[in-house]
Design a protein around this motif. Structure first.
Motif, mmCIF file in Angstrom:
data_model
loop_
_atom_site.group_PDB
_atom_site.id
_atom_site.type_symbol
_atom_site.label_atom_id
_atom_site.label_comp_id
_atom_site.label_asym_id
_atom_site.label_seq_id
_atom_site.Cartn_x
_atom_site.Cartn_y
_atom_site.Cartn_z
ATOM 1 N N VAL A 87 -10.779 -4.903 5.842
ATOM 2 C CA VAL A 87 -10.356 -3.557 6.223
ATOM 3 C C VAL A 87 -8.900 -3.525 6.709
ATOM 4 C CG1 VAL A 87 -12.667 -2.620 6.609
ATOM 5 C CG2 VAL A 87 -11.501 -3.688 8.512
ATOM 6 N N GLY A 88 -8.034 -4.176 5.929
ATOM 7 C CA GLY A 88 -6.603 -4.151 6.208
ATOM 8 C C GLY A 88 -6.121 -5.115 7.280
ATOM 9 N N LEU A 89 -6.987 -5.967 7.794
ATOM 10 C CA LEU A 89 -6.613 -6.894 8.872
ATOM 11 C C LEU A 89 -6.816 -8.338 8.457
ATOM 12 C CD1 LEU A 89 -8.393 -5.089 11.843
ATOM 13 C CD2 LEU A 89 -5.966 -4.952 11.240
ATOM 14 N N GLN A 90 -6.002 -9.203 9.045
ATOM 15 C CA GLN A 90 -6.188 -10.654 8.930
ATOM 16 C C GLN A 90 -6.294 -11.197 10.363
ATOM 17 O OE1 GLN A 90 -2.695 -11.521 6.421
ATOM 18 N NE2 GLN A 90 -4.135 -12.207 4.864
ATOM 19 N N GLU A 121 -7.036 -9.570 0.294
ATOM 20 C CA GLU A 121 -6.565 -10.101 1.568
ATOM 21 C C GLU A 121 -7.325 -9.477 2.719
ATOM 22 O OE1 GLU A 121 -2.364 -9.705 2.076
ATOM 23 O OE2 GLU A 121 -1.921 -11.088 0.442
ATOM 24 N N GLY A 122 -7.649 -10.286 3.713
ATOM 25 C CA GLY A 122 -8.216 -9.806 4.963
ATOM 26 C C GLY A 122 -9.478 -8.982 4.808
ATOM 27 N N TYR A 131 -16.357 -5.686 12.228
ATOM 28 C CA TYR A 131 -15.870 -4.549 11.454
ATOM 29 C C TYR A 131 -17.020 -3.937 10.665
ATOM 30 C CZ TYR A 131 -15.806 -7.389 7.149
ATOM 31 O OH TYR A 131 -16.154 -8.165 6.070
ATOM 32 N N SER A 161 -17.800 -1.790 7.014
ATOM 33 C CA SER A 161 -17.293 -1.383 5.714
ATOM 34 C C SER A 161 -18.451 -0.807 4.915
ATOM 35 C CB SER A 161 -16.646 -2.572 4.994
ATOM 36 O OG SER A 161 -15.930 -2.131 3.856
ATOM 37 N N ARG A 215 -8.577 -14.169 3.460
ATOM 38 C CA ARG A 215 -9.024 -13.459 2.260
ATOM 39 C C ARG A 215 -10.539 -13.293 2.294
ATOM 40 N NH1 ARG A 215 -5.434 -12.785 -1.424
ATOM 41 N NH2 ARG A 215 -6.935 -12.449 -3.097
#
Length: 128
Positions: free
Chosen positions: A70-73, A67-68, A84, A86, A49
């Motif tokens: 940019v859509g990733l964990q 969560e995560g 990443y 953002s 998170r």
């Protein structure tokens, strides 16, 4: 570049003002930030998170959580990193962000927080 290390996880941040997506006449200032999360510890971790505190120079504060990233964990093995990019919009030409990532140590399933150092979002013309 600003960085910090918490429990074997190094977080480094770079910021970029984006004039092509900003509209100062309408109090809209867009910034990108690039984050590198490096596992300098001995055990694999997974980013679960994120929590951000975002501050405008006019005194406005907002919180972003989810969560995560940019859509990733991502799972980050020792010696590896995850990077990443953002973005963040502000209503002023200066502000800051700080926060934390909740990480899971895969070896023993212990959750722990990793500090994201405070970094500044400043339109380049403010630095003159």
């Amino acid at each position: 570049m600003i960085n910090t290390i918490t429990d074997g996880v190094k977080v480094s941040v770079e910021t970029i003002y984006q004039p092509e997506y900003s509209n100062p006449a309408n109090d809209h200032f867009m910034f990108a930030y690039k984050i590198n999360i490096e596992n300098v510890g001995n055990h694999a971790v997974q980013l679960m998170r994120r929590h951000w505190s975002i501050f405008d120079s006019n005194g406005t504060q907002r919180e972003v959580e989810g969560e995560g990233v940019v859509g990733l964990q991502p799972i980050i093995e020792p010696g590896q990193s995850h990077e990443y990019v953002s973005g963040c919009n502000l209503k002023t030409d200066m502000g800051s962000m700080k926060g934390e990532y909740q990480m899971l140590r895969l070896m023993d399933h212990v959750l722990f927080d990793v500090k994201i150092p405070e970094f500044y979002l400043i339109a380049p013309y403010k630095l003159n």
